[in-house]
Design an enzyme around this catalytic site. Sequence first.
Site, PDB file in Angstrom:
ATOM      1  N   GLU A  29      39.548  30.998  40.754  1.00 11.27           N
ATOM      2  CA  GLU A  29      39.695  29.915  41.729  1.00 11.27           C
ATOM      3  C   GLU A  29      38.701  28.798  41.423  1.00 11.27           C
ATOM      4  O   GLU A  29      37.494  29.070  41.298  1.00 11.27           O
ATOM      5  CB  GLU A  29      39.440  30.458  43.143  1.00 11.27           C
ATOM      6  CG  GLU A  29      40.496  31.457  43.580  1.00 11.27           C
ATOM      7  CD  GLU A  29      40.053  32.326  44.751  1.00 11.27           C
ATOM      8  OE1 GLU A  29      39.060  31.991  45.435  1.00 11.27           O
ATOM      9  OE2 GLU A  29      40.708  33.353  44.983  1.00 11.27           O
ATOM     10  N   SER A  59      44.064  33.864  45.683  1.00 16.10           N
ATOM     11  CA  SER A  59      44.873  35.080  45.649  1.00 16.10           C
ATOM     12  C   SER A  59      44.143  36.096  44.783  1.00 16.10           C
ATOM     13  O   SER A  59      44.467  36.285  43.614  1.00 16.10           O
ATOM     14  CB  SER A  59      46.256  34.784  45.048  1.00 16.10           C
ATOM     15  OG  SER A  59      46.969  33.825  45.791  1.00 16.10           O
ATOM     16  N   GLU A  60      43.148  36.738  45.356  1.00 20.62           N
ATOM     17  CA  GLU A  60      42.322  37.646  44.547  1.00 20.62           C
ATOM     18  C   GLU A  60      43.132  38.799  43.956  1.00 20.62           C
ATOM     19  O   GLU A  60      42.852  39.269  42.855  1.00 20.62           O
ATOM     20  CB  GLU A  60      41.146  38.188  45.364  1.00 20.62           C
ATOM     21  CG  GLU A  60      39.957  37.238  45.461  1.00 20.62           C
ATOM     22  CD  GLU A  60      40.172  36.080  46.424  1.00 20.62           C
ATOM     23  OE1 GLU A  60      41.154  36.099  47.179  1.00 20.62           O
ATOM     24  OE2 GLU A  60      39.343  35.142  46.415  1.00 20.62           O
ATOM     25  N   PHE A  83      32.922  35.360  44.782  1.00 22.77           N
ATOM     26  CA  PHE A  83      31.826  36.134  45.378  1.00 22.77           C
ATOM     27  C   PHE A  83      32.199  37.619  45.282  1.00 22.77           C
ATOM     28  O   PHE A  83      33.335  37.994  45.585  1.00 22.77           O
ATOM     29  CB  PHE A  83      31.641  35.788  46.858  1.00 22.77           C
ATOM     30  CG  PHE A  83      30.999  34.448  47.122  1.00 22.77           C
ATOM     31  CD1 PHE A  83      29.654  34.356  47.482  1.00 22.77           C
ATOM     32  CD2 PHE A  83      31.742  33.279  47.035  1.00 22.77           C
ATOM     33  CE1 PHE A  83      29.067  33.117  47.742  1.00 22.77           C
ATOM     34  CE2 PHE A  83      31.162  32.032  47.290  1.00 22.77           C
ATOM     35  CZ  PHE A  83      29.812  31.952  47.648  1.00 22.77           C
ATOM     36  N   ASP A  85      31.564  39.895  47.203  1.00 20.53           N
ATOM     37  CA  ASP A  85      32.017  40.392  48.511  1.00 20.53           C
ATOM     38  C   ASP A  85      33.547  40.416  48.591  1.00 20.53           C
ATOM     39  O   ASP A  85      34.128  41.210  49.322  1.00 20.53           O
ATOM     40  CB  ASP A  85      31.489  39.480  49.630  1.00 20.53           C
ATOM     41  CG  ASP A  85      30.015  39.148  49.462  1.00 20.53           C
ATOM     42  OD1 ASP A  85      29.210  39.619  50.267  1.00 20.53           O
ATOM     43  OD2 ASP A  85      29.664  38.410  48.511  1.00 20.53           O
ATOM     44  N   HIS A 129      28.746  36.904  52.046  1.00 23.59           N
ATOM     45  CA  HIS A 129      28.661  36.123  50.809  1.00 23.59           C
ATOM     46  C   HIS A 129      27.344  36.381  50.078  1.00 23.59           C
ATOM     47  O   HIS A 129      26.880  35.544  49.312  1.00 23.59           O
ATOM     48  CB  HIS A 129      28.779  34.619  51.093  1.00 23.59           C
ATOM     49  CG  HIS A 129      30.163  34.178  51.459  1.00 23.59           C
ATOM     50  ND1 HIS A 129      30.743  34.472  52.674  1.00 23.59           N
ATOM     51  CD2 HIS A 129      31.092  33.475  50.762  1.00 23.59           C
ATOM     52  CE1 HIS A 129      31.963  33.943  52.717  1.00 23.59           C
ATOM     53  NE2 HIS A 129      32.196  33.343  51.573  1.00 23.59           N
TER      54      HIS A 129
END
Lengths: 326, 345
Positions: A29, A59-60, A83, A85, A129
């Site tokens: 991204e 869209s991980e 990140f 997280d 984060h």
Amino acid sequence: MAELTYRDAVTRGIAQEMARDPDVVFLGEDVAKAGGVFKTTVGLLEQFGPLRVRDTPISEQAILGAAMGAAMTGLKPIAEIMFSDFFAVCFDYIANEIPKSRYMSNGQLKCPLVVRTGNGAGSRFGAQHSQSVENWAMMIPGLKVVAPSNPRDVIGLLAAAVRDPDPVIFFEHKSLYATKGEVPDGEIVDELGTASIVRSGRDATILALALMVPRALAAAERLKSEHGIDCEVVDVRSLVPLDTQTILGSLARTHRLFTVEENPRLCGWGAEIVSIAADEAFYDLDGPPVRITTPHLPLPAADILEDMVLPTVDRIVDRVRRSLSA
Amino acid sequence: MTKGLGHAQPAIALDPRNDDIGETMRLTMYRMQVEIRESEQRAYDLFLQNLVKGTSHLSLGQEAVAVGFAAAMKPGDLSFCTYRGHAHTLARGVPIEKVLGELMQRDNGLMRGKGGSMHLTSVEHGVMGSYAIVGAHLPIACGAAWRAQYKGAKDVSVCFFGDGTTNIGAFHEALNFASVWKLPVIFVCENNLYMEYTPISEVTAVEHPAADRAASYGLERIVIDGQDADAVYRAATAAYEKARAGGGPSLIECMTYRYSGHSRADPAKYRPEGELDAWKKRDPIKIYRERLIQFGIAETVIAKIEADVKRRVDEATEKCKAAPPPSLDILTTDVYADGGWAWRN
Ligand SMILES: Cc1ncc(C[n+]2csc(CCOP(=O)(O)OP(=O)(O)O)c2C)c(N)n1
Ligand SMILES: [Mg+2]
């Protein structure tokens, strides 16, 4: 030799590998046109073009799924998860798909890819984060896991990760991006599964990872100058494969073991190493191993609170001194 | 009207001279449907004898989807399947013995028992895995398609999944991703009206769980009769041509029905009275057998195909029964690329 930031080392590492092998592609991204939210990928789009450096939607799952499908069929993708997280929203790929496909298919499927991610605290971003989640990856059979602490290791370990035939989770520390270090000219290729002794000493072994390495080093200097305690500092660098030889070798010389871990207490990487030491080097130990960790808390946002919870130089000095004088 | 049955294609032309599919392909598609049916029936029988272990998810009643797509593929095209993947695996030409062997957890199984029925994989046949986490393989198929696009290769990736899968995030991420990147990938929803035990209509905001979402991703709305292998073959061929020509992804919803429960543990009591019987009247193998006769294929030719398949299923069964369990030394192989499992020195 040139002085480089950790951030620029990421860019140089990716560029080194993309220039070497046209099958290395990169997606994430805001990584292409924008150069990454941490500015770790500035210029890659211009250098390697839009077919190899690609912006994705938020869209991980698609990012890691696509990286996996590309790796299975012959490319060597580097995927960025902004990140660490956010691993939680694409954890199926990290926990079930990428690491298990080779085993489940009895060796038919391969998955040579690298997932780069910004890990760790210090930016006052709060509990979603700032986490150190190396252990989320370390606990999964089939993955390799590295976390460099300095610019030279960033390039060398990234190159090793890209060239490795297994999936590698590559944890970059957000609070190290601005730090600088000497980096040799030319190609740098390191080796996964190797810890490095970054300071020699006789009285105690301090194991540290990523941001905790400079803190452990600073603590070791103070322990020496203020208390006459001579610590060996080992940068663990690679959690899987784990360089048990170097770690236990150091312990055999110093007879005391400390871990400095940014992760919350339970199931941090140090717990595994302490259990190995108890199992295999118990009689080398002159005292109980000590884990210095973030307490088992969600990370607070306010600087004054965040500074309370991460292991600090003061806390390391204090813990080692008290433990050795007990 | 029973749900889903209203989507039959118009009757096809009976003049063989107008036949776009041709006798050879028709016979292949018939043989393959029978092979899948017989193999899965056998798997069920073997389960009743406690010889098929673990779980298994049958596609009885859904054979035409697998066969219509496989027939439209070219060598090198890649399939991504679900746990309900025996049919798609067999349709790519993977030997029956290898599939039954894996279901029976024998050393002769496709993955020597390391994967199990939900993870059938045969890279040499283009079966790039069967995935048991709902929706996981849609993004993975995108990645394989991205590689083809990047390399300028002409292969197309196809991804099969159920109606229930259209409500998970990975479905939507993959559809958007594939559309934006214009990837050569085909998404095939086998709408068998149920997720596990719940009717899809009770949990979905639109009538056609896949097709009614197509517009969101800039794709054509396609619903086809999944019980007619010819209809499937035609839709598949069009989607393959589009993908190979650089036209990007397709999303195809095939109306179909599974005769057995979701998995071997499910007696499927949740289905309304008469629904199964109504669908069995449109059994894909029955439809296709009649089609062959309409096209003038002799009953003896058809009977020979059927007898031949039965014999091969019997032979495969005997080989599997005689095969040993996996040797224990594979327990720790192929965790990592060096062939082993070492995580430390
Ligand atoms: C993420 C996830 N959620 C739930 C399940 C349990 N599960 C397995 S199959 C299934 C139903 C899937 O329905 P559908 O997509 O219609 O496929 P079908 O089984 O009908 O072929 C469910 C809920 C799972 N495997 N993965
Ligand atoms: Mg279904």
